[in-house]
Write an enzyme that holds these catalytic residues in place. Structure first.
Site, PDB file in Angstrom:
ATOM      1  CG  LEU A 147     -12.099   9.585 -23.658  1.00 27.10           C
ATOM      2  CD1 LEU A 147     -13.334  10.293 -24.194  1.00 27.10           C
ATOM      3  CD2 LEU A 147     -12.199   8.081 -23.944  1.00 27.10           C
ATOM      4  CB  CYS A 207      -3.514   3.048  -9.192  1.00 23.59           C
ATOM      5  SG  CYS A 207      -3.057   3.702  -7.580  1.00 23.59           S
ATOM      6  CE  LYS A 217      -8.236   3.300  -5.872  1.00 23.15           C
ATOM      7  NZ  LYS A 217      -7.862   4.611  -6.350  1.00 23.15           N
TER       8      LYS A 217
HETATM    9  P1  NAD Z   1       3.934   3.249  -1.265  1.00 15.24           P
HETATM   10  O1  NAD Z   1       4.651   2.025  -1.634  1.00 15.24           O
HETATM   11  O2  NAD Z   1       4.355   4.568  -1.834  1.00 15.24           O
HETATM   12  O3  NAD Z   1       3.905   3.424   0.327  1.00 15.24           O
HETATM   13  C1  NAD Z   1       3.660   2.391   1.237  1.00 15.24           C
HETATM   14  C2  NAD Z   1       4.484   2.666   2.473  1.00 15.24           C
HETATM   15  O4  NAD Z   1       4.099   1.761   3.506  1.00 15.24           O
HETATM   16  C3  NAD Z   1       5.988   2.469   2.280  1.00 15.24           C
HETATM   17  O5  NAD Z   1       6.659   3.659   2.635  1.00 15.24           O
HETATM   18  C4  NAD Z   1       6.353   1.324   3.230  1.00 15.24           C
HETATM   19  O6  NAD Z   1       7.626   1.463   3.802  1.00 15.24           O
HETATM   20  C5  NAD Z   1       5.260   1.466   4.276  1.00 15.24           C
HETATM   21  N1  NAD Z   1       4.980   0.266   5.089  1.00 15.24           N
HETATM   22  C6  NAD Z   1       4.788  -1.013   4.699  1.00 15.24           C
HETATM   23  N2  NAD Z   1       4.488  -1.792   5.765  1.00 15.24           N
HETATM   24  C7  NAD Z   1       4.491  -0.990   6.860  1.00 15.24           C
HETATM   25  C8  NAD Z   1       4.259  -1.199   8.253  1.00 15.24           C
HETATM   26  N3  NAD Z   1       3.954  -2.387   8.729  1.00 15.24           N
HETATM   27  N4  NAD Z   1       4.361  -0.149   9.077  1.00 15.24           N
HETATM   28  C9  NAD Z   1       4.671   1.077   8.621  1.00 15.24           C
HETATM   29  N5  NAD Z   1       4.886   1.348   7.309  1.00 15.24           N
HETATM   30  C10 NAD Z   1       4.802   0.325   6.441  1.00 15.24           C
HETATM   31  O7  NAD Z   1       2.395   2.979  -1.643  1.00 15.24           O
HETATM   32  P2  NAD Z   1       1.292   4.038  -2.124  1.00 15.24           P
HETATM   33  O8  NAD Z   1       1.472   4.363  -3.547  1.00 15.24           O
HETATM   34  O9  NAD Z   1       1.192   5.116  -1.123  1.00 15.24           O
HETATM   35  O10 NAD Z   1      -0.017   3.118  -2.026  1.00 15.24           O
HETATM   36  C11 NAD Z   1      -0.528   2.691  -0.801  1.00 15.24           C
HETATM   37  C12 NAD Z   1      -1.898   2.081  -1.049  1.00 15.24           C
HETATM   38  O11 NAD Z   1      -2.792   3.071  -1.579  1.00 15.24           O
HETATM   39  C13 NAD Z   1      -1.891   0.936  -2.070  1.00 15.24           C
HETATM   40  O12 NAD Z   1      -2.876  -0.002  -1.696  1.00 15.24           O
HETATM   41  C14 NAD Z   1      -2.301   1.628  -3.350  1.00 15.24           C
HETATM   42  O13 NAD Z   1      -2.919   0.758  -4.269  1.00 15.24           O
HETATM   43  C15 NAD Z   1      -3.289   2.656  -2.851  1.00 15.24           C
HETATM   44  N6  NAD Z   1      -3.449   3.847  -3.684  1.00 15.24           N
HETATM   45  C16 NAD Z   1      -2.352   4.421  -4.260  1.00 15.24           C
HETATM   46  C17 NAD Z   1      -2.507   5.568  -5.021  1.00 15.24           C
HETATM   47  C18 NAD Z   1      -1.328   6.213  -5.703  1.00 15.24           C
HETATM   48  O14 NAD Z   1      -1.543   7.021  -6.608  1.00 15.24           O
HETATM   49  N7  NAD Z   1      -0.100   5.918  -5.322  1.00 15.24           N
HETATM   50  C19 NAD Z   1      -3.784   6.152  -5.179  1.00 15.24           C
HETATM   51  C20 NAD Z   1      -4.863   5.548  -4.541  1.00 15.24           C
HETATM   52  C21 NAD Z   1      -4.680   4.400  -3.806  1.00 15.24           C
END
Ligand code: NAD
Length: 418
Positions: free
Chosen positions: A248, A258, A202
């Site tokens: 690009l 991210c 990743k």
């Molecule tokens: P986000 O902030 O949109 O969502 C995270 C959610 O988790 C929030 O709604 C929060 O309230 C909830 N949360 C936190 N602790 C919790 C708990 N104990 N119980 C229940 N809910 C809880 O984050 P995201 O953008 O979805 O990213 C999540 C992960 O995925 C990160 O590690 C990110 O790096 C990765 N990621 C994100 C993307 C993207 O494009 N957004 C793409 C690939 C990977």
């Protein structure tokens, strides 16, 4: 299969909706009651193409519900996905607080055998050294899988349903079999490895994409000085099958939840291990300079002090409402220091921007209103609706996203790298 998703943000909701669309029974868990209510009423809390339709479909088929009751969701699930945020700390390393809390909840409430899948982006070693000890200590019988997510915001549903591959970093054969079964109706090739390698895949992936953008920006800046069209250059380069044309495009720089976070996190991990991480440090440095260039170009044509400045585009890219680490944030903060009179517009990201800037800036209802209220306009997101020449009549336009239509009617038009 019965699935619980812990953390229902961009990744968790997409994962939940897409797995439910394949007939799995999904319970989405979040701490945020407002999000839960919205999801249960068929309204996605985020903007994503196709999300509303698919969410409504799986809810009415009885395949997805959302709740704050983690205990019930965890108890009944065979597979539990961890999709909580892993934000940057001040030193660039990732904050594992949410992930560890969620792992502790599973440890306390799981009961019998579970497969725990980490989908949050975590630095190599986290699954085995931070999550596994929590689950081991609880004594629950479990299998572990690190299943990084590669979706692009703006195309999240499509990427989840038919992306290039699914990476599964598993601890044992039984977990592999169950995960293969879970993904059996997806067309993607499965790539099976161990959790630590999956974590690194990743970071390697996002770091390389971010490197391509900074590379394009560095060469774009030079192309402009030499009177060469950098987009045409990359069209030529992109025909090389070893490289591809994607990522690009030069412009105002990358943002989002991210690339900046992930590149900083792997730099931090590298430094911890005594590696210099010179290339990736420069990727961040080049990226940080692009918003500064936008301000310098503006200053070249108009003094931003007390001037009416319009910002077209707040999201870090078109197709999303996500403003996390968007170039618009750095640029607006800089303009606020200069006392500019700022009006902004974005078709999807206004409410997220309001959470950051509240009444420090003005919010227009349309691109036209934003343009009408401004002497100079900065284009920071490549939404199609900004491709209307009439928006820019008689304005000073500084373009960070190659909206060439702006050039036709503008009083002054200058692109960041063209
Ligand atoms: P986000 O902030 O949109 O969502 C995270 C959610 O988790 C929030 O709604 C929060 O309230 C909830 N949360 C936190 N602790 C919790 C708990 N104990 N119980 C229940 N809910 C809880 O984050 P995201 O953008 O979805 O990213 C999540 C992960 O995925 C990160 O590690 C990110 O790096 C990765 N990621 C994100 C993307 C993207 O494009 N957004 C793409 C690939 C990977």
């Amino acid at each position: 299969m019965n699935i619980a998703i812990i953390g229902t943000g961009y990744v968790g909701l997409t994962t939940g909706v897409c797995l439910a669309s394949k007939g799995h029974q999904v319970t989405c868990v979040d701490l945020d009651q407002e999000k839960i209510n919205m999801i249960n009423s068929g309204t996605p809390p985020i903007f994503e193409e196709g999300m509303k339709e698919l969410l409504e479909e799986v809810i009415s088929a009885g395949l997805l519900i959302a709740t704050i009751d983690s205990e019930n969701a965890i108890k009944h699930a065979e597979i539990i996905f961890l999709c909580v945020g892993t934000p940057s700390k001040d030193d660039g390393s990732i904050n594992l607080e949410y992930l560890k809390k969620a792992a502790n909840t599973i440890a306390e409430k799981a009961g019998n055998h579970k497969i725990v899948v980490i989908k949050s982006t975590v630095v190599p070693g986290t699954t085995m050294n931070a999550v596994k000890p929590i689950l081991d200590a609880s004594g629950i019988n479990h299998g572990l899988c690190m299943n990084p997510e590669f979706l692009k915001e703006g195309a999240a549903i499509k990427d989840f349903l038919e992306g290039d591959r699914v990476v599964l970093g598993v601890t044992d054969k039984e977990t592999e079999t169950i995960m293969r079964e879970l993904y059996k109706d997806f067309p993607q090739q499965l790539f099976i490895t161990n959790p630590t390698t999956a974590e690194m895949i990743k970071y390697a992936n996002n770091s390389l994409l971010a490197t391509k953008i900074s590379f394009a920006n560095e060469l774009g800046n030079l192309c402009k000085k030499l009177g060469i069209d950098s987009y045409e250059v990359m069209d030529g380069v992109g025909l090389d099958k070893r490289l591809s044309r994607q990522f690009l495009n030069c412009g105002a720089g990358f943002g989002g939840s991210c690339f900046p976070k992930d590149v900083k996190a792997i730099i931090s991990k590298g430094l911890e291990e005594g590696e210099g991480m010179k290339l990736l440090k420069t990727v961040i440095e080049v990226n940080n300079e692009q918003p500064v260039k936008m301000i310098k170009l503006l200053e070249k044509h108009a003094n931003p002090v007390n001037k009416k400045i319009g910002i077209l585009g707040l999201a870090f890219k078109q197709g999303t409402d996500d403003v996390r680490e968007a170039p618009s944030i750095a640029i607006i903060n800089e303009l606020l220091k200069m006392n500019s009179d700022i009006t902004v517009y974005d078709p999807e990201a206004m409410s997220n921007a309001k959470k950051i800037f509240s009444d420090k800036i003005k919010y227009a209802e349309s691109a036209r209103e934003c343009a009408n209220k401004s002497d100079a306009i900065l284009i920071l997101t490549g939404w199609d609706e900004f491709r209307k020449p009439e928006l820019y009549s008689n304005k000073i336009v500084i373009d960070g996203r190659r909206i060439k239509e702006a050039e036709q009617n503008a009083k002054i038009y200058e692109g960041i790298c063209w």
